[in-house]
Design a protein around this motif. Structure first.
Motif, mmCIF file in Angstrom:
data_model
loop_
_atom_site.group_PDB
_atom_site.id
_atom_site.type_symbol
_atom_site.label_atom_id
_atom_site.label_comp_id
_atom_site.label_asym_id
_atom_site.label_seq_id
_atom_site.Cartn_x
_atom_site.Cartn_y
_atom_site.Cartn_z
ATOM 1 N N ARG A 104 33.988 -30.790 4.610
ATOM 2 C CA ARG A 104 34.419 -32.049 4.766
ATOM 3 C C ARG A 104 34.081 -32.096 6.345
ATOM 4 O O ARG A 104 34.391 -31.029 7.439
ATOM 5 N N THR A 105 33.404 -33.012 7.013
ATOM 6 C CA THR A 105 33.555 -32.913 8.656
ATOM 7 C C THR A 105 33.555 -34.924 8.389
ATOM 8 O O THR A 105 33.518 -35.583 7.484
ATOM 9 N N GLU A 106 33.594 -35.489 9.588
ATOM 10 C CA GLU A 106 34.484 -36.362 10.041
ATOM 11 C C GLU A 106 32.932 -37.116 9.461
ATOM 12 O O GLU A 106 32.957 -38.326 9.717
ATOM 13 N N GLU A 107 32.347 -37.159 10.275
ATOM 14 C CA GLU A 107 30.812 -37.399 10.603
ATOM 15 C C GLU A 107 30.014 -38.028 9.028
ATOM 16 O O GLU A 107 29.576 -38.914 8.797
ATOM 17 N N ARG A 108 30.300 -36.436 8.197
ATOM 18 C CA ARG A 108 29.666 -37.120 6.390
ATOM 19 C C ARG A 108 31.064 -38.409 6.010
ATOM 20 O O ARG A 108 30.592 -38.899 5.592
ATOM 21 N N ILE A 109 32.257 -37.873 6.323
ATOM 22 C CA ILE A 109 32.976 -38.721 5.651
ATOM 23 C C ILE A 109 32.540 -40.362 6.082
ATOM 24 O O ILE A 109 32.705 -41.064 5.420
ATOM 25 N N GLN A 110 32.145 -40.725 7.256
ATOM 26 C CA GLN A 110 31.693 -42.242 7.820
ATOM 27 C C GLN A 110 30.295 -41.912 6.561
ATOM 28 O O GLN A 110 30.781 -43.930 6.731
ATOM 29 N N LYS A 111 29.546 -41.238 7.223
ATOM 30 C CA LYS A 111 28.145 -41.996 6.657
ATOM 31 C C LYS A 111 29.132 -42.128 5.191
ATOM 32 O O LYS A 111 28.312 -43.590 4.706
ATOM 33 N N ILE A 112 29.414 -41.722 4.216
ATOM 34 C CA ILE A 112 29.439 -42.016 3.233
ATOM 35 C C ILE A 112 30.286 -43.170 2.297
ATOM 36 O O ILE A 112 30.203 -43.782 1.623
ATOM 37 N N THR A 113 30.879 -43.090 3.448
ATOM 38 C CA THR A 113 32.167 -44.606 3.320
ATOM 39 C C THR A 113 31.346 -45.541 3.557
ATOM 40 O O THR A 113 31.424 -46.492 2.616
ATOM 41 N N LYS A 114 30.279 -45.606 4.594
ATOM 42 C CA LYS A 114 28.887 -46.822 4.750
ATOM 43 C C LYS A 114 28.138 -47.159 3.843
ATOM 44 O O LYS A 114 28.211 -48.555 3.438
ATOM 45 N N LEU A 115 27.945 -45.303 3.498
ATOM 46 C CA LEU A 115 26.619 -45.591 2.324
ATOM 47 C C LEU A 115 27.436 -46.688 0.976
ATOM 48 O O LEU A 115 27.638 -47.391 0.076
ATOM 49 N N LEU A 116 28.587 -45.829 0.332
ATOM 50 C CA LEU A 116 29.416 -46.585 -0.399
ATOM 51 C C LEU A 116 29.858 -48.794 -0.558
ATOM 52 O O LEU A 116 29.777 -48.875 -1.027
ATOM 53 N N GLU A 117 30.076 -48.302 0.969
ATOM 54 C CA GLU A 117 30.554 -50.117 1.167
ATOM 55 C C GLU A 117 29.479 -51.063 1.423
ATOM 56 O O GLU A 117 29.025 -52.184 0.851
ATOM 57 N N GLU A 118 28.499 -50.277 1.609
ATOM 58 C CA GLU A 118 26.862 -51.090 1.415
ATOM 59 C C GLU A 118 26.206 -51.522 -0.215
ATOM 60 O O GLU A 118 25.738 -52.625 -0.232
ATOM 61 N N ASN A 119 26.984 -50.857 -0.653
ATOM 62 C CA ASN A 119 26.398 -51.378 -2.263
ATOM 63 C C ASN A 119 28.302 -51.800 -3.038
ATOM 64 O O ASN A 119 27.993 -51.681 -3.980
ATOM 65 N N GLY A 120 28.783 -51.783 -2.063
ATOM 66 C CA GLY A 120 29.731 -52.786 -2.500
ATOM 67 C C GLY A 120 31.280 -51.946 -3.020
ATOM 68 O O GLY A 120 32.181 -53.020 -3.829
#
Ligand code: PTJ
Length: 248
Positions: A104-120
């Motif tokens: 876990r890193t905050e950077e990865r949490i943000q990036k994964i959240t963004k990728l998921l949100e971009e996919n709906g």
């Protein structure tokens, strides 16, 4: 560039996705190794959904549809390979989606959240607390999400958290191509199939099953039998390969 007519096109595309996502820090470097292990087991199982895996997938759909609070826990590999599919599964089952990482890193949490949100995907956000009895960072989760879920889907999981979630009384569903892993043996329901094939089949089943079919699948759930079946499929596949070699 992987040509579409390559006999192992799907597998190579998945590998490429994992590599790109590792460069983008969505997948942890350790996740590249995990993917390789998954590929090896997929080879052994014949790179196809076995009949017992399909039963497991339908049962997973039934459990998610009948849960009070279903949650899908997403890590780096799952997001890289199946962000769009998680969105479809969330729509069909009404499950909450929470990002939970081993590395876990905050950077990865943000990036994964963004990728998921971009996919709906609607990603659960909130106060993250150390709520699971684990010494590593997978203990960190949201009270209204993973902590209070009754049914939880944890694809590509590590054995420790799976064990704790089961001990907490949750119904734990995992997707893991390795039927011998601690996670596979600890979960209430193990889907021994490749992640993207498994999610597609769970989503399709969630669309098409009657209440009666769902009830029957849940009543008949026997994870030991499913794991035995997966191991038998690998053995049969190896035996066929040996026969083919002997004839050559
Ligand atoms: O993103 P993070 O930081 O949360 O880290 C995620 C990984 C995957 C690195 C972490 O959970 C981990 O180390 O997992 P393990 O212990 O390697 O377990 C992953 C399991 O998933 C292994 O048994 C693999 O065989 C299996 N696996 C890998 N890729 C796939 C898979 N099973 C199904 N489909 C796949 N595509």
């Amino acid at each position: 560039m992987i040509p579409k007519d390559h006999p192992r096109y799907e597998s190579l595309i998945r590998r490429e996705k994992i590599a790109e996502a590792a460069w983008d820090k969505i997948v942890a470097m350790e996740g590249v190794g995990s993917h390789g292990r998954g590929e090896a087991f997929d080879y052994l199982i014949g790179e196809k959904t076995t009949p017992s895996a399909l039963i497991a997938e339908k049962t997973a759909a039934a459990l998610l549809l009948n849960a009070k609070k279903p949650v899908i826990s997403v890590n780096g590999n799952t997001a890289a390979l199946a962000a769009d599919q998680i969105s479809d599964l969330q729509k069909k089952t009404g499950a909450l989606v929470e990002v939970n990482l081993f590395h876990r890193t905050e950077e990865r949490i943000q990036k994964i959240t963004k990728l998921l949100e971009e996919n709906g995907v609607i990603v659960l956000k909130g106060k993250t607390e150390r709520l699971l009895p684990l010494s590593h960072d997978r203990a960190l989760c949201i009270q209204e999400g993973i902590y209070s879920a009754d049914v939880i889907l944890v694809p590509l999981e590590d054995g420790d958290r799976c064990e704790k979630l089961v001990e907490m009384g949750k119904t734990v569903i995992t997707i893991d191509l390795n039927p011998l892993s601690r996670t596979a043996r600890t979960a209430d329901l193990t889907i021994v199939d490749e992640l993207t094939r498994a999610i597609a089949n769970i989503t399709e089943a969630a669309e098409n099953m009657t209440q009666e079919q769902q009830k029957k699948l849940i009543e008949n759930l026997d994870n030991k039998k499913l794991l035995k079946s997966a191991i038998k499929s690998i053995m049969e596949n190896l035996s066929d390969a040996m026969d083919r070699k002997a004839q050559a």
